[in-house]
Structures are given as C-alpha cells and as structure tokens.
Design a protein around this motif. Structure first.
Motif, PDB file in Angstrom:
ATOM      1  N   GLY A   4     110.923  46.304  33.372  1.00 23.50           N
ATOM      2  CA  GLY A   4     109.726  46.418  34.199  1.00 23.50           C
ATOM      3  C   GLY A   4     108.624  45.472  33.754  1.00 23.50           C
ATOM      4  O   GLY A   4     107.969  44.825  34.585  1.00 23.50           O
ATOM      5  N   LEU A   5     108.423  45.357  32.443  1.00 24.07           N
ATOM      6  CA  LEU A   5     107.387  44.455  31.936  1.00 24.07           C
ATOM      7  C   LEU A   5     107.720  42.995  32.235  1.00 24.07           C
ATOM      8  O   LEU A   5     106.850  42.225  32.669  1.00 24.07           O
ATOM      9  CB  LEU A   5     107.193  44.655  30.432  1.00 24.07           C
ATOM     10  CG  LEU A   5     106.516  45.955  30.021  1.00 24.07           C
ATOM     11  CD1 LEU A   5     106.558  46.115  28.505  1.00 24.07           C
ATOM     12  CD2 LEU A   5     105.086  46.021  30.534  1.00 24.07           C
ATOM     13  N   ASP A  51     107.219  47.394  39.635  1.00 21.43           N
ATOM     14  CA  ASP A  51     107.433  47.102  38.217  1.00 21.43           C
ATOM     15  C   ASP A  51     106.585  48.022  37.336  1.00 21.43           C
ATOM     16  O   ASP A  51     107.051  48.508  36.304  1.00 21.43           O
ATOM     17  CB  ASP A  51     107.110  45.639  37.908  1.00 21.43           C
ATOM     18  CG  ASP A  51     107.968  44.652  38.689  1.00 21.43           C
ATOM     19  OD1 ASP A  51     109.096  45.023  39.093  1.00 21.43           O
ATOM     20  OD2 ASP A  51     107.500  43.514  38.902  1.00 21.43           O
ATOM     21  N   VAL A  52     105.354  48.266  37.752  1.00 19.93           N
ATOM     22  CA  VAL A  52     104.480  49.180  37.004  1.00 19.93           C
ATOM     23  C   VAL A  52     105.087  50.586  37.014  1.00 19.93           C
ATOM     24  O   VAL A  52     105.095  51.277  35.983  1.00 19.93           O
ATOM     25  CB  VAL A  52     103.050  49.174  37.589  1.00 19.93           C
ATOM     26  CG1 VAL A  52     102.198  50.280  36.982  1.00 19.93           C
ATOM     27  CG2 VAL A  52     102.392  47.810  37.384  1.00 19.93           C
ATOM     28  N   ASN A  96     106.423  44.249  44.716  1.00 24.66           N
ATOM     29  CA  ASN A  96     107.358  44.280  43.587  1.00 24.66           C
ATOM     30  C   ASN A  96     106.622  44.555  42.289  1.00 24.66           C
ATOM     31  O   ASN A  96     107.119  45.304  41.432  1.00 24.66           O
ATOM     32  CB  ASN A  96     108.124  42.963  43.472  1.00 24.66           C
ATOM     33  CG  ASN A  96     109.254  42.851  44.449  1.00 24.66           C
ATOM     34  OD1 ASN A  96     109.603  43.807  45.133  1.00 24.66           O
ATOM     35  ND2 ASN A  96     109.832  41.674  44.537  1.00 24.66           N
ATOM     36  N   ALA A  97     105.458  43.947  42.109  1.00 23.22           N
ATOM     37  CA  ALA A  97     104.680  44.169  40.884  1.00 23.22           C
ATOM     38  C   ALA A  97     104.267  45.639  40.771  1.00 23.22           C
ATOM     39  O   ALA A  97     104.290  46.209  39.674  1.00 23.22           O
ATOM     40  CB  ALA A  97     103.459  43.246  40.852  1.00 23.22           C
ATOM     41  N   ALA A  98     103.911  46.246  41.897  1.00 18.46           N
ATOM     42  CA  ALA A  98     103.577  47.678  41.873  1.00 18.46           C
ATOM     43  C   ALA A  98     104.807  48.501  41.477  1.00 18.46           C
ATOM     44  O   ALA A  98     104.701  49.447  40.687  1.00 18.46           O
ATOM     45  CB  ALA A  98     103.053  48.112  43.241  1.00 18.46           C
ATOM     46  N   LEU A 103     107.314  42.371  35.898  1.00 20.97           N
ATOM     47  CA  LEU A 103     105.892  42.380  36.233  1.00 20.97           C
ATOM     48  C   LEU A 103     105.268  41.020  35.959  1.00 20.97           C
ATOM     49  O   LEU A 103     104.501  40.493  36.774  1.00 20.97           O
ATOM     50  CB  LEU A 103     105.163  43.474  35.445  1.00 20.97           C
ATOM     51  CG  LEU A 103     103.660  43.576  35.654  1.00 20.97           C
ATOM     52  CD1 LEU A 103     103.321  43.870  37.109  1.00 20.97           C
ATOM     53  CD2 LEU A 103     103.080  44.657  34.741  1.00 20.97           C
ATOM     54  N   ASP A 110     106.800  38.508  38.642  1.00 18.73           N
ATOM     55  CA  ASP A 110     106.289  38.741  40.000  1.00 18.73           C
ATOM     56  C   ASP A 110     104.796  38.459  40.123  1.00 18.73           C
ATOM     57  O   ASP A 110     104.351  37.812  41.076  1.00 18.73           O
ATOM     58  CB  ASP A 110     106.573  40.192  40.434  1.00 18.73           C
ATOM     59  CG  ASP A 110     108.050  40.478  40.627  1.00 18.73           C
ATOM     60  OD1 ASP A 110     108.821  39.532  40.885  1.00 18.73           O
ATOM     61  OD2 ASP A 110     108.433  41.660  40.525  1.00 18.73           O
ATOM     62  N   SER A 111     104.015  38.932  39.163  1.00 17.65           N
ATOM     63  CA  SER A 111     102.566  38.750  39.276  1.00 17.65           C
ATOM     64  C   SER A 111     102.158  37.295  39.071  1.00 17.65           C
ATOM     65  O   SER A 111     101.212  36.816  39.701  1.00 17.65           O
ATOM     66  CB  SER A 111     101.824  39.677  38.308  1.00 17.65           C
ATOM     67  OG  SER A 111     102.200  39.419  36.983  1.00 17.65           O
TER      68      SER A 111
END
Length: 148
Positions: A129-130, A81-82, A77-79, A133, A136-137
C-alpha cells in the motif's frame, strides 16, 4: 501526458520486479527457518506482484484515458492505497481479532492461519500500500493541470 504514463509504467514495472524477487526470497527464508510470518509475507507479496503485473499489462495496451480521467483514477487508487495501509496495519497489529472462521483453508482442512501468518500478510499489505501510494500520488501530481 505520455511521459507521465511511461514513468508510471516504469515505476510499476520496477515494483513488480522488487515484489517478485522479495516475495520469493521471503518464502524461501521463511521455509528454511520455519517462520510462518516470513512465508505469509512472501506469499502476499507475490500475490500483489501478480496483480500489479496484470495492471501493468493492461496499461500497455494503449487504452489510456485522457489526462484528467487518468489523474482522477490515480487519485482514487491513492485513496485505496491508504485503505490498504490501514487494513494491513490492523491485521499486523491485532491478528488475534481475525475470526477463526476466516482463517480456515477449506471446509475439510483442519489447519488454521496462525497469528504470525496473519501478521505477515498484514505487513506485506502495508508495504504494498505504501509503495503504490507513492507511485500513484507521484503520477497524479505530475498530471496536475497548470494554475491559471
């Protein structure tokens, strides 16, 4: 694991609330000012709030994967989000690059999405997205297995 899952749900729930209120406010202000950027930003933000609310609802059903799988899912998910941040940035920076055929509201409709509206959608995607991120991260980092 349970504490991380609950914190993840609280964080996402709070973000759904912020996105809902912020999106509705942006639409209202955009309408009153006749500002297509703000209206588009608000609409995109509300759409993300609805999608995030769906993810949140699914997460409360108790079908949480084991910690290792949840961590892998959060990293994926973080990927994503980027990628959202990159796509949103491109839309916001160069709305003129979006082909006209993608801007139509329907075959019968003659209106096209303006550059300002495309920029608003892009900016909202960057913000979403930010935020996702960070959510999730942070959760993925809390699920990191202890070092031997």
């Amino acid at each position: 694991m349970v504490a991380v899952e609950r914190q993840l749900q609280r964080s996402l729930g709070a973000w759904v609330g912020v996105s809902t209120v912020g999106g509705a406010a942006a639409i209202a202000v955009g309408r009153s000012r006749k500002d297509p950027l703000l209206r588009a930003f608000g609409l995109q933000t509300l759409l993300w709030a609805a999608a995030d609310a769906g993810v949140l609802a699914a997460s409360t059903r108790g079908n949480t994967p084991p910690a290792g799988r949840l961590r892998a899912l959060l990293i994926a998910n973080a990927a994503a989000d980027v990628a959202y941040v990159g796509i949103g940035s491109a839309l916001a920076a160069r709305p003129d690059r979006v082909p006209q055929r993608l801007r139509g509201l329907g075959r019968q409709e003659r209106r096209r999405t303006s550059d300002a509206a495309v920029r608003g959608h892009g900016l909202a995607v960057v913000v979403q997205g930010l935020a996702l991120l960070v959510i999730d991260s942070t959760a993925a980092a809390r699920l990191r297995p202890p070092r031997p």
